[in-house]
Scaffold this motif. Sequence first.
Motif, PDB file in Angstrom:
ATOM      1  N   LEU A 122      28.498 -23.372   5.624  1.00  0.00           N
ATOM      2  CA  LEU A 122      27.747 -24.536   5.164  1.00  0.00           C
ATOM      3  C   LEU A 122      26.293 -24.183   4.871  1.00  0.00           C
ATOM      4  O   LEU A 122      25.709 -24.631   3.889  1.00  0.00           O
ATOM      5  N   PHE A 123      25.691 -23.361   5.734  1.00  0.00           N
ATOM      6  CA  PHE A 123      24.333 -22.859   5.521  1.00  0.00           C
ATOM      7  C   PHE A 123      24.429 -21.339   5.455  1.00  0.00           C
ATOM      8  O   PHE A 123      24.335 -20.659   6.480  1.00  0.00           O
ATOM      9  N   PRO A 124      24.631 -20.767   4.275  1.00  0.00           N
ATOM     10  CA  PRO A 124      24.946 -19.342   4.155  1.00  0.00           C
ATOM     11  C   PRO A 124      23.799 -18.394   4.483  1.00  0.00           C
ATOM     12  O   PRO A 124      24.038 -17.284   4.947  1.00  0.00           O
ATOM     13  N   HIS A 125      22.553 -18.800   4.249  1.00  0.00           N
ATOM     14  CA  HIS A 125      21.398 -17.929   4.501  1.00  0.00           C
ATOM     15  C   HIS A 125      20.381 -18.703   5.331  1.00  0.00           C
ATOM     16  O   HIS A 125      19.925 -19.776   4.912  1.00  0.00           O
ATOM     17  N   SER A 126      20.020 -18.159   6.482  1.00  0.00           N
ATOM     18  CA  SER A 126      19.111 -18.860   7.384  1.00  0.00           C
ATOM     19  C   SER A 126      18.016 -17.937   7.892  1.00  0.00           C
ATOM     20  O   SER A 126      18.232 -16.737   8.061  1.00  0.00           O
ATOM     21  N   GLN A 127      16.864 -18.525   8.136  1.00  0.00           N
ATOM     22  CA  GLN A 127      15.784 -17.853   8.859  1.00  0.00           C
ATOM     23  C   GLN A 127      15.693 -18.575  10.198  1.00  0.00           C
ATOM     24  O   GLN A 127      15.297 -19.740  10.260  1.00  0.00           O
ATOM     25  N   ILE A 128      16.089 -17.889  11.271  1.00  0.00           N
ATOM     26  CA  ILE A 128      16.264 -18.524  12.565  1.00  0.00           C
ATOM     27  C   ILE A 128      15.144 -18.135  13.520  1.00  0.00           C
ATOM     28  O   ILE A 128      14.867 -16.950  13.712  1.00  0.00           O
ATOM     29  N   SER A 129      14.514 -19.143  14.114  1.00  0.00           N
ATOM     30  CA  SER A 129      13.476 -18.926  15.119  1.00  0.00           C
ATOM     31  C   SER A 129      13.927 -19.541  16.434  1.00  0.00           C
ATOM     32  O   SER A 129      14.483 -20.646  16.452  1.00  0.00           O
ATOM     33  N   ASN A 130      13.697 -18.821  17.526  1.00  0.00           N
ATOM     34  CA  ASN A 130      14.114 -19.281  18.849  1.00  0.00           C
ATOM     35  C   ASN A 130      12.998 -19.089  19.871  1.00  0.00           C
ATOM     36  O   ASN A 130      12.218 -18.145  19.775  1.00  0.00           O
ATOM     37  N   ILE A 131      12.974 -19.984  20.846  1.00  0.00           N
ATOM     38  CA  ILE A 131      12.209 -19.757  22.067  1.00  0.00           C
ATOM     39  C   ILE A 131      13.224 -19.678  23.197  1.00  0.00           C
ATOM     40  O   ILE A 131      13.991 -20.617  23.421  1.00  0.00           O
ATOM     41  N   TYR A 132      13.257 -18.538  23.899  1.00  0.00           N
ATOM     42  CA  TYR A 132      14.149 -18.376  25.043  1.00  0.00           C
ATOM     43  C   TYR A 132      13.415 -18.774  26.317  1.00  0.00           C
ATOM     44  O   TYR A 132      12.251 -18.401  26.523  1.00  0.00           O
ATOM     45  N   TYR A 133      14.106 -19.521  27.157  1.00  0.00           N
ATOM     46  CA  TYR A 133      13.550 -19.979  28.422  1.00  0.00           C
ATOM     47  C   TYR A 133      14.102 -19.130  29.563  1.00  0.00           C
ATOM     48  O   TYR A 133      15.272 -18.739  29.565  1.00  0.00           O
ATOM     49  N   ASP A 134      13.249 -18.840  30.525  1.00  0.00           N
ATOM     50  CA  ASP A 134      13.628 -17.980  31.640  1.00  0.00           C
ATOM     51  C   ASP A 134      12.736 -18.331  32.832  1.00  0.00           C
ATOM     52  O   ASP A 134      11.825 -19.159  32.722  1.00  0.00           O
ATOM     53  N   THR A 135      12.965 -17.686  33.947  1.00  0.00           N
ATOM     54  CA  THR A 135      12.097 -17.871  35.099  1.00  0.00           C
ATOM     55  C   THR A 135      10.797 -17.101  34.875  1.00  0.00           C
ATOM     56  O   THR A 135      10.697 -16.285  33.941  1.00  0.00           O
ATOM     57  N   VAL A 136       9.832 -17.339  35.711  1.00  0.00           N
ATOM     58  CA  VAL A 136       8.558 -16.626  35.603  1.00  0.00           C
ATOM     59  C   VAL A 136       8.770 -15.121  35.672  1.00  0.00           C
ATOM     60  O   VAL A 136       8.091 -14.345  35.000  1.00  0.00           O
ATOM     61  N   ASP A 137       9.744 -14.686  36.466  1.00  0.00           N
ATOM     62  CA  ASP A 137      10.014 -13.253  36.644  1.00  0.00           C
ATOM     63  C   ASP A 137      11.153 -12.738  35.768  1.00  0.00           C
ATOM     64  O   ASP A 137      11.699 -11.664  36.024  1.00  0.00           O
ATOM     65  N   ASP A 138      11.553 -13.513  34.756  1.00  0.00           N
ATOM     66  CA  ASP A 138      12.613 -13.091  33.827  1.00  0.00           C
ATOM     67  C   ASP A 138      13.951 -12.851  34.522  1.00  0.00           C
ATOM     68  O   ASP A 138      14.700 -11.936  34.161  1.00  0.00           O
TER      69      ASP A 138
END
Length: 250
Positions: free
Chosen positions: A44-60
């Motif tokens: 449906l959306f063949p070409h995308s520019q994807i941005s993400n923010i990953y959430y984690d603990t303070v110590d990863d």
Amino acid sequence: MARKAFGGKGYNKIFKRVEKKYKLTPEQHDELLERISEYIEPDLFPHSQISNIYYDTVDDDLIRISIDKPVYKEKLRLRTYGTPSLDGEAFLELKKKYKGVVYKRRLMMPLGEAEKFLNEGILPTDDNNKQIVKEIDYCLKLHKLVPKMFIYYDRDSFKAKEDPNIRITFDTNIQGRRDNLQLEKNLPGELLSEEPFWIMEVKVPYAYPEWLIRNLNEMKIYPSPFSKYGSLYKKEKTGTMSGIQYNKIK
């Protein structure tokens, strides 16, 4: 390509599937696409520019546990497509993996509302998805999650002609950064690798189709566990991610 409306065709809130990744050279990518072109078509959306923010603990803690390949792992990320704005569409995804099977919970809402939920604890006004909101809120509070890494990549998406539930995506130009963790700023990150490569991900609700198995075997392409977040974290840990402001890992 940016999504133009909230909800609608092609949007799933909850699903379960098997996902496998493959690391391809540009030559393998081109040959495989040529081989399977008669069996697939653009999604449906063949070409995308994807941005993400990953959430984690303070110590990863979440990514460090994930790298050890446990039986069960989970991650929380905020995703946008194209150039985001605070009133534009964003996807909030809680992804759990148990014994190779992925279970995903996904909410779609304005980016500004998603940021207030994740960063300020202001629950979204979504009466239709109360259970998913509850699960994400529980995950946030249980692990005390905070925004930890921005990850960007370009994606080409395909689906099988015989079954649209069989999806194949190709990601490249993977970038990351630790500072300015707001998607609406639309800032670049640092490349994971100067050497070009593609990450192919095959997503199926059951078994692989015969044509895909045959071509992968003929080309000697085998699954290769790969995490964008994990790979950028490892690169950061070795001190090779220059030009990014981040908390050095001891």
